[in-house]
Write a protein that holds these residues in place. Structure first.
Motif, PDB file in Angstrom:
ATOM      1  N   LYS A  12      51.781  25.312  36.837  1.00  0.00           N
ATOM      2  CA  LYS A  12      50.714  26.306  36.726  1.00  0.00           C
ATOM      3  C   LYS A  12      51.297  27.718  36.705  1.00  0.00           C
ATOM      4  N   THR A  13      52.270  27.945  37.562  1.00  0.00           N
ATOM      5  CA  THR A  13      52.910  29.255  37.620  1.00  0.00           C
ATOM      6  C   THR A  13      53.598  29.575  36.294  1.00  0.00           C
ATOM      7  N   ILE A  14      54.303  28.603  35.747  1.00  0.00           N
ATOM      8  CA  ILE A  14      54.977  28.791  34.453  1.00  0.00           C
ATOM      9  C   ILE A  14      53.951  29.060  33.364  1.00  0.00           C
ATOM     10  N   ASN A  15      52.862  28.323  33.342  1.00  0.00           N
ATOM     11  CA  ASN A  15      51.807  28.540  32.337  1.00  0.00           C
ATOM     12  C   ASN A  15      51.211  29.940  32.459  1.00  0.00           C
ATOM     13  N   ASN A  16      50.973  30.351  33.703  1.00  0.00           N
ATOM     14  CA  ASN A  16      50.423  31.693  33.927  1.00  0.00           C
ATOM     15  C   ASN A  16      51.401  32.767  33.449  1.00  0.00           C
ATOM     16  N   ASN A  21      53.050  36.780  29.497  1.00  0.00           N
ATOM     17  CA  ASN A  21      54.052  37.213  28.524  1.00  0.00           C
ATOM     18  C   ASN A  21      53.417  37.395  27.140  1.00  0.00           C
ATOM     19  N   GLU A  22      52.566  36.481  26.737  1.00  0.00           N
ATOM     20  CA  GLU A  22      51.872  36.602  25.448  1.00  0.00           C
ATOM     21  C   GLU A  22      50.971  37.834  25.429  1.00  0.00           C
ATOM     22  N   ASN A  23      50.279  38.050  26.533  1.00  0.00           N
ATOM     23  CA  ASN A  23      49.410  39.231  26.621  1.00  0.00           C
ATOM     24  C   ASN A  23      50.231  40.518  26.507  1.00  0.00           C
ATOM     25  N   LEU A  24      51.370  40.532  27.169  1.00  0.00           N
ATOM     26  CA  LEU A  24      52.238  41.706  27.093  1.00  0.00           C
ATOM     27  C   LEU A  24      52.757  41.911  25.677  1.00  0.00           C
ATOM     28  N   LYS A  25      53.109  40.837  25.004  1.00  0.00           N
ATOM     29  CA  LYS A  25      53.581  40.945  23.619  1.00  0.00           C
ATOM     30  C   LYS A  25      52.499  41.540  22.732  1.00  0.00           C
ATOM     31  N   MET A  26      51.266  41.080  22.928  1.00  0.00           N
ATOM     32  CA  MET A  26      50.156  41.609  22.121  1.00  0.00           C
ATOM     33  C   MET A  26      49.941  43.091  22.402  1.00  0.00           C
TER      34      MET A  26
END
Length: 85
Positions: A12-16, A21-26
């Protein structure tokens, strides 16, 4: 049992973290696009200001030319007007 819960928590921690990370990339991509837009706008403004400065110089030269070609009587009128202000 403990290992299973630990593994689930880690997953769960890795998924979060991956989602963050994806949000930051966007967000970085959006910021980069905004910066490019601002850079283009700044270039346009700089070009416009250069053109306007050139026009001002032309106008100043025209005023000087017109002033130099005035009759003495009109030069006195301008001088009187300047002194009143």
């Amino acid at each position: 049992m403990f290992n299973k819960k630990l593994i689930e928590t880690l997953k769960k921690t890795i998924n979060n973290l991956e989602k963050e990370n994806e949000n930051l990339k966007m967000k970085v991509e959006q910021r980069d696009l905004m910066l490019k837009d601002y850079q283009k706008e700044n270039e346009i403004l700089l070009n416009n200001s250069a053109e306007l400065r050139a026009k001002i110089v032309d106008l100043e030269n025209n005023i000087e030319l017109l002033t130099n070609n005035l009759s003495e009587q009109n030069k006195e009128l301008i001088s009187d007007f300047d002194n009143q202000n």
